[in-house]
Structure formats: C-alpha cells, structure tokens
Design an enzyme around this catalytic site. Structure first.
Site, PDB file in Angstrom:
ATOM      1  N   HIS A 125      15.013  78.194  50.816  1.00 38.96           N
ATOM      2  CA  HIS A 125      15.443  76.671  51.001  1.00 38.96           C
ATOM      3  C   HIS A 125      16.865  76.701  51.596  1.00 38.96           C
ATOM      4  O   HIS A 125      17.769  77.497  51.445  1.00 38.96           O
ATOM      5  CB  HIS A 125      15.271  76.008  49.610  1.00 38.96           C
ATOM      6  CG  HIS A 125      14.275  76.292  48.828  1.00 38.96           C
ATOM      7  ND1 HIS A 125      13.335  75.411  48.508  1.00 38.96           N
ATOM      8  CD2 HIS A 125      13.742  77.685  48.031  1.00 38.96           C
ATOM      9  CE1 HIS A 125      12.362  75.677  47.621  1.00 38.96           C
ATOM     10  NE2 HIS A 125      12.798  76.957  47.412  1.00 38.96           N
ATOM     11  N   TYR A 126      17.182  75.477  51.736  1.00 48.77           N
ATOM     12  CA  TYR A 126      18.478  74.974  52.123  1.00 48.77           C
ATOM     13  C   TYR A 126      18.625  73.877  51.012  1.00 48.77           C
ATOM     14  O   TYR A 126      17.760  73.080  50.606  1.00 48.77           O
ATOM     15  CB  TYR A 126      19.181  74.443  53.279  1.00 48.77           C
ATOM     16  CG  TYR A 126      18.631  73.464  53.939  1.00 48.77           C
ATOM     17  CD1 TYR A 126      18.479  72.210  53.253  1.00 48.77           C
ATOM     18  CD2 TYR A 126      17.866  73.305  55.241  1.00 48.77           C
ATOM     19  CE1 TYR A 126      18.116  71.214  53.994  1.00 48.77           C
ATOM     20  CE2 TYR A 126      17.421  72.255  55.904  1.00 48.77           C
ATOM     21  CZ  TYR A 126      17.639  71.092  55.133  1.00 48.77           C
ATOM     22  OH  TYR A 126      16.971  69.873  55.812  1.00 48.77           O
ATOM     23  N   THR A 127      19.913  73.816  50.668  1.00 47.05           N
ATOM     24  CA  THR A 127      20.533  73.047  49.378  1.00 47.05           C
ATOM     25  C   THR A 127      20.720  71.644  49.752  1.00 47.05           C
ATOM     26  O   THR A 127      20.425  70.725  49.174  1.00 47.05           O
ATOM     27  CB  THR A 127      21.785  73.526  48.886  1.00 47.05           C
ATOM     28  OG1 THR A 127      22.735  73.420  49.816  1.00 47.05           O
ATOM     29  CG2 THR A 127      21.779  74.842  48.306  1.00 47.05           C
ATOM     30  N   GLU A 175      17.979  79.726  47.247  1.00 49.23           N
ATOM     31  CA  GLU A 175      18.595  78.456  47.784  1.00 49.23           C
ATOM     32  C   GLU A 175      19.864  78.975  48.826  1.00 49.23           C
ATOM     33  O   GLU A 175      20.659  79.853  48.179  1.00 49.23           O
ATOM     34  CB  GLU A 175      19.239  77.537  46.733  1.00 49.23           C
ATOM     35  CG  GLU A 175      17.934  76.604  46.065  1.00 49.23           C
ATOM     36  CD  GLU A 175      17.513  75.440  46.908  1.00 49.23           C
ATOM     37  OE1 GLU A 175      18.042  75.270  47.946  1.00 49.23           O
ATOM     38  OE2 GLU A 175      16.697  74.859  46.332  1.00 49.23           O
ATOM     39  N   HIS A 192      10.326  76.450  52.538  1.00 50.47           N
ATOM     40  CA  HIS A 192       9.836  75.370  51.444  1.00 50.47           C
ATOM     41  C   HIS A 192       9.009  74.510  52.191  1.00 50.47           C
ATOM     42  O   HIS A 192       7.834  74.059  51.715  1.00 50.47           O
ATOM     43  CB  HIS A 192      11.210  74.599  51.022  1.00 50.47           C
ATOM     44  CG  HIS A 192      10.702  73.931  49.618  1.00 50.47           C
ATOM     45  ND1 HIS A 192      11.516  72.839  49.081  1.00 50.47           N
ATOM     46  CD2 HIS A 192       9.548  73.775  49.002  1.00 50.47           C
ATOM     47  CE1 HIS A 192      10.991  72.462  47.959  1.00 50.47           C
ATOM     48  NE2 HIS A 192       9.595  72.849  48.072  1.00 50.47           N
ATOM     49  N   ASP A 200      13.129  71.908  54.487  1.00 44.82           N
ATOM     50  CA  ASP A 200      13.832  73.013  54.446  1.00 44.82           C
ATOM     51  C   ASP A 200      13.302  74.132  54.554  1.00 44.82           C
ATOM     52  O   ASP A 200      11.933  74.240  54.017  1.00 44.82           O
ATOM     53  CB  ASP A 200      14.777  72.913  53.178  1.00 44.82           C
ATOM     54  CG  ASP A 200      13.991  73.026  51.847  1.00 44.82           C
ATOM     55  OD1 ASP A 200      13.116  72.182  51.950  1.00 44.82           O
ATOM     56  OD2 ASP A 200      14.230  73.741  51.139  1.00 44.82           O
TER      57      ASP A 200
HETATM   58 ZN   LIG Z   1      13.730  73.132  49.133  1.00 50.95          ZN
END
Ligand SMILES: [Zn+2]
Length: 323
Positions: free
Chosen positions: A60-62, A130, A183, A193
């Site tokens: 993921h990225y935040t 993340e 994700h 993301d």
């Molecule tokens: Zn995510």
C-alpha cells in the site's frame, strides 16, 4: 482422507499414547485463572502437513505523511492498521527504522473489502506493508482519470528497504510470486494504491520479488494471439490470474477498473483501463509462466510449473483451486 488400511497398519506411535494419556489425566494443571484443567496439550507429534496461514503480501501507500500515518494506523478510532509501516526516505535516512504495528501472526486491518484468487478474507490471509508516499499532490485529483493524476515517485532508498523487508516476509511464509500484490489488485476501482509509480519491475528484476512476464513470451502472444476485442475471454483470463473480474462479456465500469489495476501493476506506461493487445499479451505471458497455461501449439505440461509453496497443491486453498 485417512484410509482404514492406514489406521490398521499403523503401530509405530500407538504404544506411546497410553502412558501419555495416563500422565495427562493425572497431571491436570492450573489455568491462568486458577481453575484446574482436566487436560494438557501434547505438542510432541507435530504433523508434516502444514504451512503458514499467510498466503498473500499486499503493498500500500499511505497517502499521508509519516506522523499522520502512524497515528491513523495505530489509534483505535481509525480502525485501520498494517503489519509494517515503511517511513519516507527522509525519516529512514535518519533512523533506518521500519515500524512493526501488528505481529505477523495477528490480523492487520489493511485490505478491507477485497478479493484475490478465490479468497475474500485478504486481511486474514496476508501481510500488509504500508509505504509512506502521498500518492498524488491534491485530494482534488481523486476525481481525475488515473492517467491525469500527478503521481509521486518512490524514493530509491525507500524501495530498497521495502524490498529487503518484503524478501524476508516472502521467504518466511513461502509466498508465491503471483500472491505478491497491490491494494489496487485486490480492491480494483475502490483503491488505487500503491499506484502506477510503484516499482514492480525493479522489485522483480533487482530483488526477485513478485511476478513479472518474460519479454519473449509477451512478444510471442503479441505476434501469435493478438487481442481482437474478445472481452469475455479477457475477463476470464483476468479471473484465472486472480482478479475479481466480472464475466459479463461487456466492458463495463468494473471490468475497466480491473484492467486499469492490472495495467498499473504490469504495464505502467498506460493504465487507462482500455484493453489492448499488449495488456492481453502480458496477461497470457503471466498465465503461462505462473500457472503452466500451455502456449498455443505446445502440449500441456511440457513446461514445468513455476515453483510454488512446499505443498505444491496439497493445501486445498491453493490457486487454482484443487478439485
Ligand atoms: Zn491501501
């Protein structure tokens, strides 16, 4: 299934059981609450037929900076978490520190409504990482088509840390390449993301992480089996690879979202959700490489299957699902 012959013929460990059972009954131990238990657990005969409950790795990225990410991923009112948080390059440069927010044997709440290779409980079957990256500059871009958003690059030093962490997780849990996903792969349309700048190809080439098609195979399928608008066939192949692709035969919004998710992962030069010959050829090349899908004109099984988990299909929840 254990056969009758198997039980009748099995004498090796039985004599052990009588004394064990007797001692279990005579040595009831106290629980933490102080009440006596009438059994004890004997873990001396562990089965060989087991593996990690972790089957997927999800990146993921935040979309928010370090401090806010830590707050949102740890405090109860936000209802979200991940096993690991990799800070941005500036903070990593100061401390080299990756945060573990949830132990790997526990469930983190990072995927939400999701699907991959028949599995709808991705939180229960995955490790979530993340990565601090803002995605794109302004929330106003949420409304823009994916190709018009100004995505932020991932810093090289940060990617190196992500790669080392991911490689450790993959090795510990024997996660196959096609179960290392973003994700957006498991929640297409709902999540974008880790975005089209996430360096999937670099992770594959430099660190042997995740899936990537062979150039030669992509060229073959472009040449020999070019996409000619067979939406139903494309939807079926996306489903076969793992995506929750509708099987409608029409290029509806959901199907475009799945195609865009696939393109962001495997063909980041263009991710507008419009199927084309290259997208289709990459998908064919991945199915051949990771699922032993025979190449047109080649006999099935003439190419060895890609290495997978130790059980190699004995676990009933491996993909494709075993009969
Ligand atoms: Zn995510």
């Amino acid at each position: 299934m254990i056969s009758r012959r198997h039980i009748l013929g099995w004498t090796g460990a039985l004599p052990l059981l009588a004394p064990l059972a007797a001692s279990a009954l005579s040595s009831a131990c106290a629980s933490a609450a102080g009440t006596a238990k009438s059994y004890r657990v004997d873990a001396s005969l562990l089965s060989e037929n087991q593996d990690s409950r972790v089957r997927n790795l999800v990146f993921h990225y935040t979309a928010v900076p370090n401090g806010l990410a830590l707050e949102m991923l740890t405090q109860g009112q936000h209802g979200a978490s991940a096993h690991y948080l990799v800070p941005d390059a500036a903070l990593l440069g100061m401390s080299n520190k990756v945060y573990q927010l949830v132990p790997e044997e526990r469930r983190a709440w990072h995927a939400g409504r999701s699907y991959w290779q028949g599995d709808r409980l991705i939180n229960s079957s995955s490790i979530g990482i993340e990565i601090v990256n803002l995605g794109y500059p302004s929330p106003a871009e949420d409304e823009l088509p994916l190709m018009q958003r100004q995505w932020f690059d991932f810093d090289k030093a940060q990617v190196s840390v992500v790669a080392q962490l991911a490689a450790d997780i993959i090795a510990r849990h024997q996660i196959p390449p096609h179960k290392v996903v973003g994700h957006s792969d498991v929640s297409p349309g709902r999540k974008v993301d880790p975005g089209p700048k996430f360096p999937w190809e670099r992770l594959y080439r430099d660190y042997n992480i995740g899936a990537w098609p062979e150039r030669e195979a992509v060229a073959f399928y472009l040449r020999q089996a070019p996409y000619r608008g067979d939406v139903r066939g494309l939807q079926k192949r996306l489903l076969d690879y793992g995506y929750e692709a509708p099987q409608t035969g029409t290029l509806d919004k959901e199907s475009q979202d799945v195609v865009a998710a696939f393109q962001m992962h495997f063909r980041p030069a263009r991710y507008d959700g419009v199927p084309d010959a290259e997208t289709s050829a990459i998908l064919d090349a991945l199915l051949e490489k990771y699922f032993d899908r025979p190449r047109p004109g080649r006999a099935p099984g003439s190419k060895p299957a890609a290495p997978t988990r130790k059980d190699n299909g004995k676990g009933s929840d491996t993909w494709p699902l075993m009969p």
